[in-house]
Design a protein around this motif. Structure first.
Motif, short mmCIF file in Angstrom:
data_model
loop_
_atom_site.label_atom_id
_atom_site.label_comp_id
_atom_site.label_asym_id
_atom_site.label_seq_id
_atom_site.Cartn_x
_atom_site.Cartn_y
_atom_site.Cartn_z
N GLN A 168 -14.37 24.92 35.42
CA GLN A 168 -13.75 25.34 34.11
C GLN A 168 -14.40 26.66 33.56
O GLN A 168 -15.50 26.96 33.40
CB GLN A 168 -14.52 24.19 33.35
CG GLN A 168 -13.96 23.97 31.85
CD GLN A 168 -14.25 22.69 31.12
OE1 GLN A 168 -15.08 22.10 31.73
NE2 GLN A 168 -13.68 22.48 30.08
N LYS A 191 -11.03 27.05 28.72
CA LYS A 191 -10.07 26.72 29.53
C LYS A 191 -10.48 25.19 29.94
O LYS A 191 -11.48 24.72 30.00
CB LYS A 191 -9.55 27.55 30.48
CG LYS A 191 -9.31 28.98 30.38
CD LYS A 191 -8.76 29.59 31.49
CE LYS A 191 -8.01 30.89 31.01
NZ LYS A 191 -7.52 31.68 32.52
N GLU A 192 -9.13 24.80 30.29
CA GLU A 192 -9.49 23.22 30.64
C GLU A 192 -9.98 23.24 31.93
O GLU A 192 -10.07 24.13 32.91
CB GLU A 192 -8.17 22.45 30.85
CG GLU A 192 -7.61 22.18 29.34
CD GLU A 192 -6.56 21.26 29.45
OE1 GLU A 192 -5.97 20.85 28.39
OE2 GLU A 192 -5.92 21.01 30.60
N ARG A 193 -10.68 22.05 32.47
CA ARG A 193 -11.25 21.93 33.95
C ARG A 193 -9.93 21.99 35.01
O ARG A 193 -9.01 21.13 34.92
CB ARG A 193 -12.08 20.75 34.05
CG ARG A 193 -12.92 20.57 35.22
CD ARG A 193 -13.78 19.51 35.33
NE ARG A 193 -14.82 19.81 34.09
CZ ARG A 193 -15.79 19.02 33.99
NH1 ARG A 193 -16.28 18.12 34.75
NH2 ARG A 193 -16.85 19.49 33.13
N GLU A 194 -10.15 22.47 35.77
CA GLU A 194 -9.02 22.66 37.02
C GLU A 194 -9.58 22.40 38.36
O GLU A 194 -10.69 22.71 38.75
CB GLU A 194 -8.39 23.85 36.97
CG GLU A 194 -8.89 25.37 37.32
CD GLU A 194 -8.26 26.45 37.36
OE1 GLU A 194 -7.06 26.36 37.01
OE2 GLU A 194 -8.70 27.55 37.82
N ARG A 208 -5.95 15.10 41.29
CA ARG A 208 -6.07 14.72 39.94
C ARG A 208 -7.59 14.25 39.67
O ARG A 208 -8.29 13.57 40.47
CB ARG A 208 -5.17 13.36 39.80
CG ARG A 208 -3.80 13.42 40.17
CD ARG A 208 -2.96 12.38 40.28
NE ARG A 208 -2.96 11.84 38.81
CZ ARG A 208 -2.42 10.49 38.71
NH1 ARG A 208 -1.57 9.76 39.64
NH2 ARG A 208 -2.46 9.84 37.35
N LEU A 209 -7.82 14.80 38.29
CA LEU A 209 -9.08 14.61 37.87
C LEU A 209 -9.50 13.05 37.74
O LEU A 209 -10.48 12.88 38.11
CB LEU A 209 -9.24 15.24 36.61
CG LEU A 209 -9.77 16.62 36.31
CD1 LEU A 209 -8.88 17.68 36.99
CD2 LEU A 209 -10.27 17.06 34.98
N THR A 210 -8.55 12.42 37.54
CA THR A 210 -8.54 10.75 37.24
C THR A 210 -9.00 10.14 38.42
O THR A 210 -9.30 8.80 38.57
CB THR A 210 -7.60 10.30 36.41
OG1 THR A 210 -6.33 10.58 37.38
CG2 THR A 210 -7.41 10.75 34.95
#
Length: 123
Positions: A38, A42-45, A106-108
């Motif tokens: 991150q 910015k968003e975590r990638e 996917r983060l989830t």
């Protein structure tokens, strides 16, 4: 803190760093593990992931060929070798454990996150 990333620091463009992800209390030898980052604002990638036995890896396009994810289940550790670092690689890097053996990007898919380590690449 149980899951933690180590090895960040300040380097120059073109240098290398190796990050380590260690869990002090539980084993993740049956779990897929991922690295994420991150950058400020910015968003975590997603960066890279590895399956439970190290036989399958997956990378973000921007790091493919420069970064290598690996694991040593005997040491309960996952590594991220980062070569040819660029200023745009500057971020806090996090490791995460997935309930899936093959976790993907996917983060989830990741349920257990550790504290991050800051990587700063100067130009």
């Amino acid at each position: 803190v149980q899951l933690q990333a180590f090895g960040g620091g300040l380097v120059q463009a073109g240098d290398s760093l190796r990050l380590s992800c260690v869990d002090s209390r539980r084993t993740f030898s049956n779990n897929g593990v991922g690295w994420f980052r991150q950058a400020p604002g910015k968003e975590r990638e997603f960066v890279a992931s590895i399956n439970w036995n190290g036989g399958s890896t997956y990378y973000q396009n921007n790091v493919q060929g420069r970064f290598t994810i690996s694991r040593d289940n005997g040491k309960n550790t996952v590594y991220l070798q980062m070569n040819s670092l660029k200023p745009e690689d500057t971020a806090v890097y996090y490791c995460a454990v997935s309930r899936f053996s093959y976790p993907g990007r996917r983060l989830t898919n990741y349920h257990y996150w550790g504290q991050g380590t800051l990587v700063t690449v100067s130009s």
